[in-house]
Design a protein around this motif. Structure first.
Motif, PDB file in Angstrom:
ATOM      1  N   GLU A   1     -40.930 -25.110 128.927  1.00 16.49           N
ATOM      2  CA  GLU A   1     -40.969 -25.531 130.326  1.00 16.49           C
ATOM      3  C   GLU A   1     -39.565 -25.548 130.933  1.00 16.49           C
ATOM      4  N   ASN A   2     -39.443 -24.966 132.120  1.00 17.88           N
ATOM      5  CA  ASN A   2     -38.189 -24.888 132.884  1.00 17.88           C
ATOM      6  C   ASN A   2     -37.214 -23.833 132.386  1.00 17.88           C
ATOM      7  N   ASP A   3     -37.601 -23.060 131.383  1.00 15.04           N
ATOM      8  CA  ASP A   3     -36.770 -21.918 130.996  1.00 15.04           C
ATOM      9  C   ASP A   3     -36.922 -20.813 132.041  1.00 15.04           C
ATOM     10  N   VAL A   4     -35.925 -19.975 132.145  1.00 15.95           N
ATOM     11  CA  VAL A   4     -35.963 -18.847 133.073  1.00 15.95           C
ATOM     12  C   VAL A   4     -36.254 -17.570 132.288  1.00 15.95           C
ATOM     13  N   LEU A   5     -37.252 -16.809 132.757  1.00 19.20           N
ATOM     14  CA  LEU A   5     -37.572 -15.528 132.140  1.00 19.20           C
ATOM     15  C   LEU A   5     -36.937 -14.404 132.953  1.00 19.20           C
TER      16      LEU A   5
ATOM     17  N   PRO B   1     -32.473 -24.838 136.375  1.00 25.27           N
ATOM     18  CA  PRO B   1     -33.202 -23.584 136.195  1.00 25.27           C
ATOM     19  C   PRO B   1     -33.298 -22.722 137.456  1.00 25.27           C
ATOM     20  N   TYR B   2     -33.442 -23.361 138.618  1.00 17.62           N
ATOM     21  CA  TYR B   2     -33.577 -22.579 139.851  1.00 17.62           C
ATOM     22  C   TYR B   2     -32.248 -21.944 140.250  1.00 17.62           C
ATOM     23  N   TRP B   3     -31.162 -22.623 139.975  1.00 19.96           N
ATOM     24  CA  TRP B   3     -29.834 -22.052 140.215  1.00 19.96           C
ATOM     25  C   TRP B   3     -29.640 -20.824 139.323  1.00 19.96           C
ATOM     26  N   LEU B   4     -30.037 -20.945 138.054  1.00 18.67           N
ATOM     27  CA  LEU B   4     -29.923 -19.827 137.124  1.00 18.67           C
ATOM     28  C   LEU B   4     -30.796 -18.658 137.578  1.00 18.67           C
ATOM     29  N   TYR B   5     -32.029 -18.969 137.964  1.00 18.67           N
ATOM     30  CA  TYR B   5     -32.967 -17.908 138.344  1.00 18.67           C
ATOM     31  C   TYR B   5     -32.468 -17.109 139.546  1.00 18.67           C
TER      32      TYR B   5
ATOM     33  N   GLY C   1     -38.669 -15.431 136.630  1.00 18.16           N
ATOM     34  CA  GLY C   1     -39.027 -16.678 137.279  1.00 18.16           C
ATOM     35  C   GLY C   1     -38.777 -17.865 136.372  1.00 18.16           C
ATOM     36  N   VAL C   2     -39.036 -19.059 136.912  1.00 12.17           N
ATOM     37  CA  VAL C   2     -38.905 -20.301 136.148  1.00 12.17           C
ATOM     38  C   VAL C   2     -40.268 -20.647 135.564  1.00 12.17           C
ATOM     39  N   ALA C   3     -40.331 -20.846 134.259  1.00 15.68           N
ATOM     40  CA  ALA C   3     -41.590 -21.152 133.581  1.00 15.68           C
ATOM     41  C   ALA C   3     -42.012 -22.584 133.897  1.00 15.68           C
TER      42      ALA C   3
ATOM     43  N   LEU D   1     -33.359 -17.723 129.565  1.00 11.90           N
ATOM     44  CA  LEU D   1     -32.184 -18.526 129.915  1.00 11.90           C
ATOM     45  C   LEU D   1     -32.630 -19.980 129.994  1.00 11.90           C
ATOM     46  N   ARG D   2     -32.118 -20.794 129.106  1.00  8.21           N
ATOM     47  CA  ARG D   2     -32.497 -22.214 129.084  1.00  8.21           C
ATOM     48  C   ARG D   2     -31.372 -23.054 129.687  1.00  8.21           C
ATOM     49  N   PRO D   3     -31.669 -23.792 130.777  1.00 14.09           N
ATOM     50  CA  PRO D   3     -30.633 -24.634 131.378  1.00 14.09           C
ATOM     51  C   PRO D   3     -30.177 -25.721 130.414  1.00 14.09           C
TER      52      PRO D   3
END
Length: 227
Positions: A97-101, A143-147, A115-117, A134-136
């Motif tokens: 949860e909250n990882d970025v794919l 996560p949204y900043w990373l995505y 997207g953000v899972a 990508l795991r915050p």
């Protein structure tokens, strides 16, 4: 009429995506620059890349399964498919949860799949091996900043230049992500931006739902001969 309706909704969705990117630039500068003097670092130091599956995972549970077609080009991830752990424990990419794919293979990468899972069964997912994860890091990155970083056209065009392989099997190496230069803003500012992104996503997906509803209505009318 259906084509015109579809195009009008696509323009609204694209405009929302561009607004989010413009807000990112206004708040943090273009990715790879440091206008606010927070200092440049690398993306690999701002998140955990391709994290390993935890040893304590419950092997009796079922988890979300995300194939490549379940990830859209506008940030949506369909996590509704569930599979028992025994079917996904080997040969698939692990995430939580909250990882970025981030789709690493052509043409999915160039098209913007990622997207953000969210809403994963038991907080865990497994999926295509063609994802980088990508795991915050708590207190460091959101996560949204990373995505959104991964959604900038320059980020993807630069990634395309370093893809390895041939033909339809070209992939972005993990080193591109780990070495990508980025400034790291305070987590509080990232979280404020994340609120804006989530609100924008709600508006965007509402537009998408409305679009699908209207197109379905158009199809029914055409079928019944009531144009």
């Amino acid at each position: 009429a259906m084509d015109a309706t579809k195009k009008s909704y696509q323009k609204l969705i694209a405009a929302t995506d561009e607004l989010v990117k413009s807000q990112f630039i206004e708040r943090f500068g273009k990715p790879g620059t440091d206008p606010f003097r927070w200092g440049l670092t690398t993306l690999g130091k701002c998140c955990e890349l391709n994290p390993r599956k935890p040893k304590g995972i419950n092997t009796d549970d079922s988890y979300s399964f995300v194939a490549m077609p379940s990830v859209s080009e506008d940030g949506r991830i369909d996590a509704s498919v569930e599979r028992p752990y025994s079917e996904v424990c080997k040969g698939f990419t692990y995430f939580a949860e909250n990882d970025v794919l981030f789709a690493k293979i052509t043409p999915c990468m160039e098209n913007g799949k990622g997207g953000v899972a969210k809403g994963l069964k038991n907080g865990v997912g497994f999926g295509s091996t063609e994802f980088h994860v990508l795991r915050p890091i708590k207190g460091v990155s959101d996560p949204y900043w990373l995505y959104i970083i991964t959604m900038f056209s320059k980020f993807r065009s630069d990634a395309e230049k370093v893809m390895t392989g041939t033909g339809g099997q070209r992939r972005v190496p993990i080193t591109y992500l780990s070495e990508y230069s980025i400034t790291l803003p305070p987590i509080e500012l990232q979280e404020q931006f994340a609120v804006f992104v989530r609100q924008s996503d709600k508006s965007k997906f509402a537009v998408l739902s409305c679009s699908n509803l209207n197109l379905s209505s158009c199809s029914l009318k055409k079928k019944d001969g009531h144009w």
